[in-house]
Design a protein around this motif. Structure first.
Motif, PDB file in Angstrom:
ATOM      1  N   ILE A  34       0.851  -1.188   0.000  1.00 10.63           N
ATOM      2  CA  ILE A  34       0.000   0.000   0.000  1.00 10.63           C
ATOM      3  C   ILE A  34       0.888   1.240   0.000  1.00 10.63           C
ATOM      4  O   ILE A  34       1.935   1.268   0.650  1.00 10.63           O
ATOM      5  CB  ILE A  34      -0.895   0.041   1.254  1.00 10.63           C
ATOM      6  N   TYR A  36       0.766   5.194   1.144  1.00 13.08           N
ATOM      7  CA  TYR A  36       0.040   6.168   1.932  1.00 13.08           C
ATOM      8  C   TYR A  36       0.666   7.547   1.741  1.00 13.08           C
ATOM      9  O   TYR A  36       1.879   7.664   1.580  1.00 13.08           O
ATOM     10  CB  TYR A  36       0.094   5.823   3.422  1.00 13.08           C
ATOM     11  N   PHE A  89       4.632   7.077   2.142  1.00 12.62           N
ATOM     12  CA  PHE A  89       5.114   5.828   2.711  1.00 12.62           C
ATOM     13  C   PHE A  89       4.642   4.657   1.875  1.00 12.62           C
ATOM     14  O   PHE A  89       3.474   4.606   1.477  1.00 12.62           O
ATOM     15  CB  PHE A  89       4.563   5.623   4.122  1.00 12.62           C
ATOM     16  N   LEU A 103       0.748  -4.079   9.219  1.00 15.62           N
ATOM     17  CA  LEU A 103       1.413  -3.150   8.319  1.00 15.62           C
ATOM     18  C   LEU A 103       2.828  -2.866   8.798  1.00 15.62           C
ATOM     19  O   LEU A 103       3.036  -2.554   9.967  1.00 15.62           O
ATOM     20  CB  LEU A 103       0.647  -1.829   8.253  1.00 15.62           C
ATOM     21  N   PHE A 105       5.874  -0.259   7.816  1.00 18.76           N
ATOM     22  CA  PHE A 105       6.143   0.948   7.047  1.00 18.76           C
ATOM     23  C   PHE A 105       7.639   1.180   6.869  1.00 18.76           C
ATOM     24  O   PHE A 105       8.448   0.825   7.735  1.00 18.76           O
ATOM     25  CB  PHE A 105       5.599   2.170   7.787  1.00 18.76           C
ATOM     26  N   GLY A 106       7.980   1.840   5.776  1.00 19.59           N
ATOM     27  CA  GLY A 106       9.303   2.391   5.604  1.00 19.59           C
ATOM     28  C   GLY A 106       9.366   3.760   6.263  1.00 19.59           C
ATOM     29  O   GLY A 106       8.409   4.210   6.888  1.00 19.59           O
ATOM     30  N   LYS A 107      10.492   4.457   6.090  1.00 20.41           N
ATOM     31  CA  LYS A 107      10.681   5.748   6.746  1.00 20.41           C
ATOM     32  C   LYS A 107       9.997   6.889   6.011  1.00 20.41           C
ATOM     33  O   LYS A 107       9.760   7.933   6.584  1.00 20.41           O
ATOM     34  CB  LYS A 107      12.177   6.051   6.904  1.00 20.41           C
TER      35      LYS A 107
END
Lengths: 115, 114
Positions: A34, A36, A89, A103, A105-107
């Protein structure tokens, strides 16, 4: 360890140009990704998603590309507008148990649109 | 159709205190997940609630606890606050049994610990 990361922390784009935001992932078992968008002081806003059995998906002015061979994901924004300025993200929606997804997430990549 | 709502929007506490944050999921959703987002970082998963039970948990200490109510709303409690707990706390809701379990986020609660 397994992670979702981004190639570039910041990206500046001229208004009207196309933007490309990249993301690398390491868990080959991931089946859903996904993108965002998060504006300052707000929560992440869903933009577009893609399942691992696809390599491209298009939305309104946005396209997500998935290359499973090199574990790479990208978000393309057409005709970038000032309202697109935000942190983007990519997130990996990974199955973590029966009927449960988590989920990761990356930075994030900060997109700045130059008027 | 109301989206995910959170309260309060901002909160200031001192070290050692306890805090409770609240979340109402998007209409039709039954699963609530909580995330902590430090400044300049991506959200980090705290835990997820479904059917009033904690279904899974991230790498957070027991000082972080939660609850889900019969109407699917949820609370996040943090005890013995530390300076490092200062962050944006995000709630996300989803529908169990949906094809992709897409999570939708609320606006967050900004917690400052002094």
């Amino acid at each position: 360890g397994e992670s979702v990361g981004l190639h570039l922390p910041t990206l500046s784009v001229q208004e009207g140009d196309n933007s490309i935001i990249n993301c690398a992932y390491s868990n080959s078992a991931s089946d859903y990704f996904i993108w965002y968008k998060q504006e300052s002081g707000k929560g992440p806003q869903f933009i577009i998603d893609i399942r691992s059995n696809m390599d491209k998906r298009q939305g309104q002015r946005v396209t997500v590309l998935l290359n499973k061979t090199v574990k790479h994901l990208s978000l393309q924004i057409a005709a970038t507008q000032p309202g697109d300025s935000a942190v983007y993200f990519c997130a990996e929606n990974r199955r973590s148990g029966a009927g449960s997804y988590q989920l990761t997430f990356g930075k994030g990549t900060k997109l700045s649109v130059i008027p | 159709d109301a989206g995910v709502t959170q309260s309060p929007t901002h909160l200031i506490k001192t070290r050692g205190q306890q805090v409770t944050l609240r979340c109402s999921p998007k209409s039709g959703h039954d699963t609530v997940s909580w995330y902590q987002q430090a400044l300049g970082q991506g959200p980090q998963f705290i835990f997820q609630y479904y059917e009033e039970e904690e279904r899974q948990r991230g790498n957070f200490p027991d000082r972080f606890s939660g609850h889900q109510f019969p109407n699917y709303s949820s609370e996040l409690n943090v005890n013995a606050l530390l300076l490092g707990d200062s962050a944006l706390y995000l709630c996300a809701s989803s529908l169990a049994g949906s094809v992709l379990y897409t999570q939708y986020f609320g606006p967050g609660t900004r917690l400052t610990v002094l």
